[in-house]
Design an enzyme around this catalytic site. Structure first.
Site, PDB file in Angstrom:
ATOM      1  N   HIS A  57     121.477  32.308  20.353  1.00 52.41           N
ATOM      2  CA  HIS A  57     121.877  33.601  20.620  1.00 52.41           C
ATOM      3  C   HIS A  57     120.864  34.791  21.115  1.00 52.41           C
ATOM      4  O   HIS A  57     119.650  34.236  20.937  1.00 52.41           O
ATOM      5  CB  HIS A  57     121.816  33.948  18.904  1.00 52.41           C
TER       6      HIS A  57
ATOM      7  N   HIS B  31     116.988  33.776  22.156  1.00 53.77           N
ATOM      8  CA  HIS B  31     116.393  33.098  21.360  1.00 53.77           C
ATOM      9  C   HIS B  31     117.220  31.875  20.877  1.00 53.77           C
ATOM     10  O   HIS B  31     118.019  32.054  20.022  1.00 53.77           O
ATOM     11  CB  HIS B  31     115.152  33.470  20.931  1.00 53.77           C
TER      12      HIS B  31
ATOM     13  N   CYS C 266     120.761  30.999  12.984  1.00 58.92           N
ATOM     14  CA  CYS C 266     119.997  31.641  14.167  1.00 58.92           C
ATOM     15  C   CYS C 266     119.012  29.850  14.516  1.00 58.92           C
ATOM     16  O   CYS C 266     117.940  30.282  15.424  1.00 58.92           O
ATOM     17  CB  CYS C 266     118.351  32.841  13.741  1.00 58.92           C
TER      18      CYS C 266
ATOM     19  N   HIS D  52     116.446  39.855  29.511  1.00 56.55           N
ATOM     20  CA  HIS D  52     117.449  38.927  30.219  1.00 56.55           C
ATOM     21  C   HIS D  52     116.675  37.022  30.184  1.00 56.55           C
ATOM     22  O   HIS D  52     116.828  36.580  31.111  1.00 56.55           O
ATOM     23  CB  HIS D  52     118.504  39.100  31.321  1.00 56.55           C
TER      24      HIS D  52
ATOM     25  N   GLU E 229     115.659  43.938  15.795  1.00 51.77           N
ATOM     26  CA  GLU E 229     116.376  43.101  16.668  1.00 51.77           C
ATOM     27  C   GLU E 229     117.579  43.692  16.120  1.00 51.77           C
ATOM     28  O   GLU E 229     119.131  43.154  17.216  1.00 51.77           O
ATOM     29  CB  GLU E 229     116.058  41.883  15.425  1.00 51.77           C
TER      30      GLU E 229
ATOM     31  N   HIS F 252     119.503  39.118  21.141  1.00 53.60           N
ATOM     32  CA  HIS F 252     119.734  40.404  20.472  1.00 53.60           C
ATOM     33  C   HIS F 252     118.992  41.353  21.707  1.00 53.60           C
ATOM     34  O   HIS F 252     118.432  40.974  22.578  1.00 53.60           O
ATOM     35  CB  HIS F 252     118.525  40.619  19.587  1.00 53.60           C
TER      36      HIS F 252
END
EC number: 4.1.2.50
Length: 150
Positions: A29, A16, A25, A75, A136, A31
């Site tokens: 990137h 996201h 952020c 994904h 996260e 998680h």
């Protein structure tokens, strides 16, 4: 009969970016999310029911959460559809990437709220969603509790 809470845990990988954010952020990137889903209900007391003694069969809960959250978000890259990230989303989609456009900033807080609504809509009437925990990172998570949202 007692109310019992049961929890099932799930893992999925999602990317996201937070449009307009003032830190790292803002960049795309990903998680390794961990989602804990807790439901509450009374165990089935009918001895002729194959699910006697269960609040809900863990495999039934797994099916709901996989279809509503894990299979959809694993994904994938999530962007707010009301930001300039839609241009990047279109480019990624044109190259075969799995992109999800949502109507919220894709923070853990907003994602866990979205997931709660999706899961609640699929649960049997006698089973209530008690809480969700969306982790996260190893040290950061958001929690949703039904009691906070009544």
């Amino acid at each position: 009969m007692s109310n019992i809470r049961i929890t099932k845990q799930f893992s999925f990988e999602t990317g996201h970016a937070l449009y307009g954010y003032d830190g790292k952020c803002k960049n795309v990137h990903g998680h390794s999310y961990k989602l804990s889903v807790t439901v509450i209900g009374q165990p089935i007391s009918d001895t002729s029911n194959v699910k006697f003694g269960m609040v809900i069969d863990f495999s039934d809960l797994k099916t709901i959460v996989k279809e509503e959250v894990v299979d959809a978000f694993d994904h994938a890259t999530v962007f707010n559809k009301n930001t300039p990230h839609v241009e990047l989303a279109a480019e990624l989609k044109s190259r075969g990437h799995h992109v999800i456009l949502v109507d919220y900033q894709p923070t853990s807080e907003n994602m866990v709220t979205d997931f709660a609504q999706k899961i609640k809509s699929r649960l049997p009437n006698d089973i209530k969603l008690h809480s969700l925990k969306l982790q996260e990172t190893e040290t950061s998570f958001a929690e949703w509790f039904a009691s906070d949202n009544e």
